[in-house]
Motif scaffolding. Sequence first.
Motif, short mmCIF file in Angstrom:
data_model
loop_
_atom_site.label_atom_id
_atom_site.label_comp_id
_atom_site.label_asym_id
_atom_site.label_seq_id
_atom_site.Cartn_x
_atom_site.Cartn_y
_atom_site.Cartn_z
N UNK A 199 -6.09 -12.99 13.43
CA UNK A 199 -6.88 -12.21 12.46
C UNK A 199 -6.01 -11.09 11.89
N UNK A 200 -6.16 -10.83 10.62
CA UNK A 200 -5.37 -9.73 10.05
C UNK A 200 -6.26 -8.74 9.33
N UNK A 201 -7.55 -8.83 9.53
CA UNK A 201 -8.37 -7.93 8.74
C UNK A 201 -8.59 -6.57 9.41
N UNK A 254 -16.06 -0.93 2.35
CA UNK A 254 -16.78 -0.42 3.53
C UNK A 254 -15.90 -0.47 4.77
N UNK A 255 -15.14 -1.56 4.91
CA UNK A 255 -14.25 -1.69 6.08
C UNK A 255 -13.17 -0.60 6.07
N UNK A 256 -12.59 -0.38 4.90
CA UNK A 256 -11.52 0.62 4.80
C UNK A 256 -12.07 2.02 5.06
N UNK A 257 -13.26 2.31 4.53
CA UNK A 257 -13.88 3.62 4.76
C UNK A 257 -14.17 3.79 6.25
N UNK A 317 0.86 -1.18 0.00
CA UNK A 317 0.00 0.00 0.00
C UNK A 317 0.90 1.23 0.00
N UNK A 318 0.60 2.18 -0.88
CA UNK A 318 1.44 3.38 -0.98
C UNK A 318 0.55 4.62 -0.95
N UNK A 322 -5.45 -4.88 2.50
CA UNK A 322 -4.83 -5.43 3.70
C UNK A 322 -3.36 -5.75 3.40
N UNK A 323 -2.58 -4.73 3.03
CA UNK A 323 -1.22 -4.97 2.52
C UNK A 323 -0.24 -5.46 3.59
#
Length: 268
Positions: A247-249, A135-138, A92-93, A171-172
Amino acid sequence: MMIMQLEKDNQAHCHQNVIELEDVSFSYELKPVIQDVSFGVQERDFVGLIGSNGAGKTTLLRMIVGLIKPDCGSIKLFGQPVKDFKDWSRVGYVPQKNSFNPLFPATVREVVLSGLYSGNRLFRKVSKADQVKCDEALHAMNIDDLAAKRIGQLSGGQQQRAFLARALINNPALLILDEPTVGIDAETQQGFFHLIKHMHQHHNITFLMVSHDMEMIRSYLGQEPKGECGKLKFYVKHSHELEDCGETNLTHSLKELRHSMEKGKVGV
Ligand SMILES: Nc1ncnc2c1ncn2[C@@H]1O[C@H](COP(=O)(O)OP(=O)(O)OP(=O)(O)O)[C@@H](O)[C@H]1O
């Protein structure tokens, strides 16, 4: 020749090299900007890159993500030369100063979703799972209510949050951030640092972040840089916590963030 080699006190054989730079140099026309930089970032390192204006920090990040090529030296990402690297969903950049013409037609949701499309996935159909990730990222960046707005109509700080959400959507494994909190108010900065520290400590994410916020850098990464090269200083903290989450989310990170916000009133 200036060579900077980071100390590897915490080197563990299970940790792979995420970024490797060897004798990297770059000039804009005849002006040398980066000279003979060598350093390594390992899985679970959090590297803070500090340097005065014009020291070459952005130039170095742009070389690492393959946007410009070094004049000489080698750069590897996850063990592969950058020029051959294809797995960009692992990276992710967030570039510095994303500013848009108010008439730029994309909505915040479209900008965030575009983080999922790389290479031949550019024109694929957006699936339900993609919408959930979006939605999760927002939600993680607390901009759910801005999803339908045009990106160009947002304030600088809101745009920055949208670009952070775009970087988080895959999820980088590696997040590269170029002054991510410029233009963001102090309360939001605090929440943001809380989130990235949590991601570093519990979610096996490796960070390379340019910042001028010495207070944040020193409080998390220590008082002294682990390495220096010219005007560039590298502060490093390694995370290897036994109680790492399976968990990594993002939803998990978000849960923890919300919990802290409720307890300590940390803003996002
Ligand atoms: N496209 C370009 N063409 C010519 N020179 C450039 C270009 N981009 C950057 N430079 C020059 O290269 C040097 C390093 O720039 P860079 O943006 O990498 O520095 P920086 O450390 O990120 O600075 P800042 O803290 O101000 O963001 C500066 O002197 C800058 O003027």
